[in-house]
Design an enzyme around this catalytic site. Structure first.
Site, mmCIF file in Angstrom:
data_model
loop_
_atom_site.group_PDB
_atom_site.id
_atom_site.type_symbol
_atom_site.label_atom_id
_atom_site.label_comp_id
_atom_site.label_asym_id
_atom_site.label_seq_id
_atom_site.Cartn_x
_atom_site.Cartn_y
_atom_site.Cartn_z
ATOM 1 N N GLU A 136 3.174 1.397 2.392
ATOM 2 C CA GLU A 136 4.582 1.437 1.952
ATOM 3 C C GLU A 136 4.734 2.204 0.649
ATOM 4 O O GLU A 136 5.600 1.882 -0.169
ATOM 5 C CB GLU A 136 5.147 0.019 1.762
ATOM 6 C CG GLU A 136 5.321 -0.765 3.014
ATOM 7 C CD GLU A 136 6.030 0.014 4.079
ATOM 8 O OE1 GLU A 136 6.868 0.876 3.746
ATOM 9 O OE2 GLU A 136 5.721 -0.208 5.255
HETATM 10 C C1 LIG Z 1 -3.705 -1.139 7.156
HETATM 11 C C2 LIG Z 1 -2.684 -0.048 7.052
HETATM 12 C C3 LIG Z 1 -1.450 -0.200 7.664
HETATM 13 C C4 LIG Z 1 -0.503 0.832 7.611
HETATM 14 N N1 LIG Z 1 0.680 0.705 8.301
HETATM 15 C C5 LIG Z 1 1.488 1.812 8.440
HETATM 16 C C6 LIG Z 1 2.594 1.811 9.346
HETATM 17 O O1 LIG Z 1 2.909 0.793 9.977
HETATM 18 N N2 LIG Z 1 3.305 2.951 9.490
HETATM 19 C C7 LIG Z 1 2.991 4.096 8.809
HETATM 20 O O2 LIG Z 1 3.663 5.103 9.009
HETATM 21 N N3 LIG Z 1 1.956 4.124 7.934
HETATM 22 C C8 LIG Z 1 1.194 3.020 7.739
HETATM 23 N N4 LIG Z 1 0.118 3.059 6.883
HETATM 24 C C9 LIG Z 1 -0.135 4.270 6.102
HETATM 25 C C10 LIG Z 1 0.143 4.078 4.614
HETATM 26 O O3 LIG Z 1 1.514 3.906 4.386
HETATM 27 C C11 LIG Z 1 -0.460 5.298 3.885
HETATM 28 O O4 LIG Z 1 -1.870 5.157 3.967
HETATM 29 C C12 LIG Z 1 0.007 5.385 2.452
HETATM 30 O O5 LIG Z 1 1.366 5.735 2.412
HETATM 31 C C13 LIG Z 1 -0.794 6.399 1.614
HETATM 32 O O6 LIG Z 1 -0.942 7.616 2.295
HETATM 33 P P1 LIG Z 1 -2.402 8.251 2.444
HETATM 34 O O7 LIG Z 1 -3.305 7.202 2.957
HETATM 35 O O8 LIG Z 1 -2.280 9.487 3.236
HETATM 36 O O9 LIG Z 1 -2.848 8.603 0.963
HETATM 37 P P2 LIG Z 1 -2.520 9.963 0.170
HETATM 38 O O10 LIG Z 1 -1.096 10.292 0.306
HETATM 39 O O11 LIG Z 1 -3.518 10.983 0.561
HETATM 40 O O12 LIG Z 1 -2.792 9.512 -1.326
HETATM 41 C C14 LIG Z 1 -4.119 9.363 -1.871
HETATM 42 C C15 LIG Z 1 -4.006 9.012 -3.360
HETATM 43 O O13 LIG Z 1 -3.345 10.060 -4.055
HETATM 44 C C16 LIG Z 1 -2.223 9.578 -4.760
HETATM 45 N N5 LIG Z 1 -1.165 10.585 -4.736
HETATM 46 C C17 LIG Z 1 -0.710 11.308 -3.679
HETATM 47 N N6 LIG Z 1 0.270 12.132 -4.060
HETATM 48 C C18 LIG Z 1 0.457 11.939 -5.378
HETATM 49 C C19 LIG Z 1 1.323 12.499 -6.352
HETATM 50 N N7 LIG Z 1 2.250 13.403 -6.051
HETATM 51 N N8 LIG Z 1 1.229 12.053 -7.627
HETATM 52 C C20 LIG Z 1 0.342 11.113 -7.959
HETATM 53 N N9 LIG Z 1 -0.508 10.550 -7.082
HETATM 54 C C21 LIG Z 1 -0.452 10.955 -5.808
HETATM 55 C C22 LIG Z 1 -1.825 8.297 -4.067
HETATM 56 O O14 LIG Z 1 -1.146 7.401 -4.938
HETATM 57 C C23 LIG Z 1 -3.181 7.750 -3.625
HETATM 58 O O15 LIG Z 1 -3.765 7.028 -4.673
HETATM 59 C C24 LIG Z 1 -0.805 2.019 6.886
HETATM 60 C C25 LIG Z 1 -2.044 2.152 6.240
HETATM 61 C C26 LIG Z 1 -2.984 1.162 6.341
HETATM 62 C C27 LIG Z 1 -4.335 1.380 5.695
#
Ligand SMILES: Cc1cc2nc3c(=O)[nH]c(=O)nc-3n(C[C@H](O)[C@H](O)[C@H](O)COP(=O)(O)OP(=O)(O)OC[C@H]3O[C@@H](n4cnc5c(N)ncnc54)[C@H](O)[C@@H]3O)c2cc1C
Length: 595
Positions: free
Chosen positions: A441
């Site tokens: 989220e």
């Molecule tokens: C168990 C689980 C359930 C989930 N359920 C859902 C679901 O129901 N539906 C759905 O759509 N998704 C779901 N997700 C996905 C989840 O919402 C994403 O994993 C999350 O939004 C982060 O995206 P990412 O993993 O691609 O990390 P990334 O976007 O790659 O981020 C990696 C790191 O970089 C940081 N970062 C990225 N961009 C910036 C920036 N501009 N400035 C500063 N820091 C930054 C982030 O804070 C993070 O620490 C789920 C994930 C998990 C693990």
């Protein structure tokens, strides 16, 4: 495993005495009336269901987890049966629109039930929480036809819902998403692409699953401006509105993960799946933000509910476990040692847990009331004000309450010593399950950018002032009240300082945009500590009006004191860190990070 007991005295104190739920419910022109008897009945039945049906599923659910096969995903033993009981009890329809069979009760009341469900078994609650958020989105944005097709079944709970945003190459940055939608002559679309990490994407608890999917219509602009939202059902409804033909969406696998093992986290393959546009083309993110905001508050609740469960486990253990003697002399002289709870450091951990759980409860319930007001109040100005304020407070609630909930869950484990690390006690499961809450989220970092960059700076500080004015007014009203001086003096100073810090950061950001990102998480945590200070002062004020011999009320004032003396000073460190600026973060060349 700690047995969950719903903290009913505190829930009622916050709702009735602090947040005056009777007046609040009466102000909601378009919601059903809520009498005190009805409210009490709902809370007490929700407590019984959570304590007796869900809590016993929590640890076995973690051990068994979900299993995937070609035929679908099986949830752990007892999950489906508990869901049947929940649906038969009418819980899915509680806050839904009466036009589609809902009971039309305020969301802030529904949230209380969700808190209890979440403390008892978060993984189970995810299936129902996401389904209800999906239905609420359709109530606001979908066409009449889509509403007629889906909302009846979703409201009665036979059909569930998901939110499908994330793809392997895009999480925080949804502008990168590639799932595509091709228009058909009949007005529907063919949706093709792969979504990952989809909670409840496939499971056996409901007969149909309605996916809300973000995709890009062919020829749409790049980035976030070209994203549309589609309803993609697992089974297409037949002409009678019942489950019909299987749609082209399948779960390819489920993730093996650290916690929430009983919540299926699915890879979802959309293969020319039939989808139906929600709202206008290219306006999908706006609609999805609706669901995300409600899911964000729901995730904030995870911090509170897990913190509460961990506190309950730690408190019972600290009263029971005998180790060493109190530094100020034996407190259990007839026993071989004193209970853990006599030791100052154990008390520090327990009181931190209590202060975060009770403070966060008051904060989240208040934000939920603001969201009610925004959607359902009769008064136009009240709706506008509530919209602005709830938008400001939602990222604070989401990130601060999950971060501090995690700190609390770690203390819960620490109170158990080495036993906290052993699965049997259930304390490590709470930490594992809660760890995801600061990630999904929108991570803490993304919430912080939203707060400082979009909301505070983006409004030229105006959105923040809506809140600081409320705090200012409260302090003025309370300044002469006996017993309130220690809280009011500090809160006045912090409220003023918050504005000054914001001004300084604004100036720095004009010279260097990286200052916003460098300050953002400290800023959010600072905002969270001040927000909870406001809630603790409100609670203390109400408690001071009550019976001076009431142990619960006395403990409220004592916990407020603890919060102000032992936790609130953390704002100073956050202030210094954020004002120290971006240079120490940004000066280092990338290839100098490690040798
Ligand atoms: C168990 C689980 C359930 C989930 N359920 C859902 C679901 O129901 N539906 C759905 O759509 N998704 C779901 N997700 C996905 C989840 O919402 C994403 O994993 C999350 O939004 C982060 O995206 P990412 O993993 O691609 O990390 P990334 O976007 O790659 O981020 C990696 C790191 O970089 C940081 N970062 C990225 N961009 C910036 C920036 N501009 N400035 C500063 N820091 C930054 C982030 O804070 C993070 O620490 C789920 C994930 C998990 C693990």
């Amino acid at each position: 495993m700690p047995q969950y007991t719903a903290p009913l005295r505190d829930i009622n104190f916050v709702l009735k005495d602090v947040l005056k739920s009777d007046k609040h419910f009466a102000s909601l022109a378009t919601r059903e009336e809520v009498s005190e008897d009805l409210m009490d009945a709902i809370i007490s039945e929700g407590a019984k269901f959570s304590e007796n049906v869900l809590s016993p599923l929590n640890q076995p659910g973690d051990q068994e987890g979900c299993t995937w096969s070609e035929d679908g995903v099986k949830t752990p033993k007892g999950f489906k049966e508990a869901y049947q009981q929940y649906a038969e009890g009418g819980w899915p329809s509680m806050t839904a629109n009466p036009e589609f069979g809902g009971q039309g009760l305020p969301n802030s009341l529904g949230l209380v039930v969700t808190e209890m469900v979440s403390s008892a078994c978060w993984s189970w609650g995810m299936y129902t929480g996401l389904s209800q958020s999906a239905a609420r989105l359709l109530e606001v944005y979908a066409s009449d036809e889509l509403q007629q097709t889906y909302l009846g079944k979703m409201t009665e709970g036979t059909w569930g819902g998901t939110m499908c945003l994330t793809e392997s190459h895009c999480g925080s940055d949804l502008g990168l998403l590639r799932t595509k939608a091709e228009a058909n002559a009949d007005g529907s679309y063919n949706v093709t692409g792969t979504k990952i990490f989809i909670s409840g994407g496939e499971h056996d608890m409901m007969e149909n699953i309605i996916h809300l999917v973000l995709a890009r219509v062919e020829g749409a602009p790049e980035g976030t401006k070209g994203i549309s939202l589609f309803v993609v059902p697992k089974f297409l409804p037949d002409e009678n509105g019942e489950v019909g033909e299987r749609n082209g969406v399948h779960c390819g696998s489920i993730e093996h993960k650290m916690g929430i093992k009983a919540s299926a986290t699915c890879v979802m393959n959309f293969d020319s799946a039939k989808g139906f546009l929600v709202g206008e083309e290219n306006r999908g993110l706006n609609a999805m933000f609706h669901m995300m905001n409600s899911a964000r508050l729901g995730t904030a609740l995870q911090g509170l509910s897990a913190g509460e469960a961990s506190f309950q486990g730690a408190l019972a253990y600290a009263k029971d476990r005998l180790q060493m003697r109190s530094l100020s002399g034996p407190k259990n002289p007839s026993g071989p040692a004193d209970p853990l709870i006599v030791h100052a450091d154990v008390r520090r951990m327990l009181l931190t847990q209590k202060a975060f759980a009770e403070g966060s409860r008051a904060f989240i319930y208040w934000v939920a009331q603001l969201v009610d007001t925004f959607y359902f109040a009769g008064d136009e100005q009240a709706r506008k004000d509530a919209e602005e304020l709830s938008e400001l407070l939602t990222p604070i609630a989401k990130a601060f309450v999950t971060e501090t909930g995690l700190e609390s869950a770690n203390y819960g484990m620490q109170v158990f010593g080495g036993h906290g690390f052993i699965s049997e006690w259930g304390m490590e499961q709470i930490v594992r399950d809660l760890r995801i809450s600061t990630l999904y989220e929108g991570t803490t970092g993304i919430q912080a950018l939203d707060l400082l960059g979009r909301k505070v700076m983006g409004s030229g500080g105006k959105q923040l002032m809506v809140f600081t004015k409320i705090i200012h007014r409260f302090c003025k009203e309370q300044q002469d009240k006996p017993g309130m001086a220690p809280f009011v003096t500090k809160l006045v100073a912090l409220n003023k300082e918050w504005g000054e810090i914001t001004g300084k950061l604004g100036e720095k950001a004009m010279a260097n945009a990286d200052e916003v990102g460098a300050a953002s998480v400290d800023y959010l945590m600072y905002a969270g500590y001040v927000s909870l200070a406001y809630m603790w002062a409100r609670m203390a004020s109400v408690a001071l009006d009550g019976d001076a011999d009431d142990v619960f009320l006395k403990a409220k004032v004592q916990t407020a004191n603890f919060y102000y003396q032992r936790i609130l000073p953390r704002t100073e460190a956050h202030k210094i860190a954020m004002l120290n600026g971006a240079d120490s973060l940004m000066d280092m060349p990338e290839d100098a990070f490690a040798f």
